[in-house]
Design an enzyme around this catalytic site. Sequence first.
Site, PDB file in Angstrom:
ATOM      1  N   ASP A   1     -34.487  51.300 -33.266  1.00  0.00           N
ATOM      2  CA  ASP A   1     -33.286  52.057 -32.901  1.00  0.00           C
ATOM      3  C   ASP A   1     -33.556  52.801 -31.595  1.00  0.00           C
ATOM      4  OD1 ASP A   1     -31.079  53.753 -32.692  1.00  0.00           O
ATOM      5  OD2 ASP A   1     -30.989  54.087 -34.849  1.00  0.00           O
TER       6      ASP A   1
ATOM      7  N   LYS B   1     -28.496  58.301 -26.878  1.00  0.00           N
ATOM      8  CA  LYS B   1     -28.093  59.589 -26.319  1.00  0.00           C
ATOM      9  C   LYS B   1     -29.331  60.431 -26.028  1.00  0.00           C
ATOM     10  CE  LYS B   1     -23.623  59.659 -28.631  1.00  0.00           C
ATOM     11  NZ  LYS B   1     -22.778  60.299 -29.647  1.00  0.00           N
TER      12      LYS B   1
END
Length: 190
Positions: free
Chosen positions: A99, A103
Amino acid sequence: VPSPGTTGLPLGEWFTPGTPLQADVGCGKGRFLLARAAAMPAAGFIGIDRKLDRLRKIDRKILSAGIGNVRLIRGEAAYIVSFMIPADAVSVYYVFFPDPWPKRRHHGRRLFSPSLLDAMHRTLCPGGCVHIATDDGSYYDQIRKLFGADTRFQSIPVFRPSDAEQTDFELAFTLEQRALERCSYRKIAP
């Protein structure tokens, strides 16, 4: 070194002593793990994932295919590598499409960090390797910077899985014509 109260994995019960151990960190739906384990029956494989439903599906596939050299572990990968895998136990880590937490405020949640490299170095046998793939360019740059600054690892030619071993993410990203980045490193023996 495992933290107090943590029990290491029973690798001696799972695999014949001396069996080379390979770990698929974030094994997802298991496409790579099952293909690789079937192609390398003399090696032991552990698949690590935090999602129980994924692991249950992989387990059914393992039983259906009669693959006996895979064990599955549910939990956070960094914790398992840091506290549950014994020193010098793993010959290869595969970390495909972790992952990216894209952000900026979430970058601290990314798997790769100096502490993970410490754990990988401790748990890799001398000359053991880490193979990484990602579709996120900034995460790739961060990973390369981390390994590049760590003198305990050296860059080696990248590992490319066979067509049968490509993960579901890799197949999807290839269809989308996304750029895939790969890097591989070897633990330098002391």
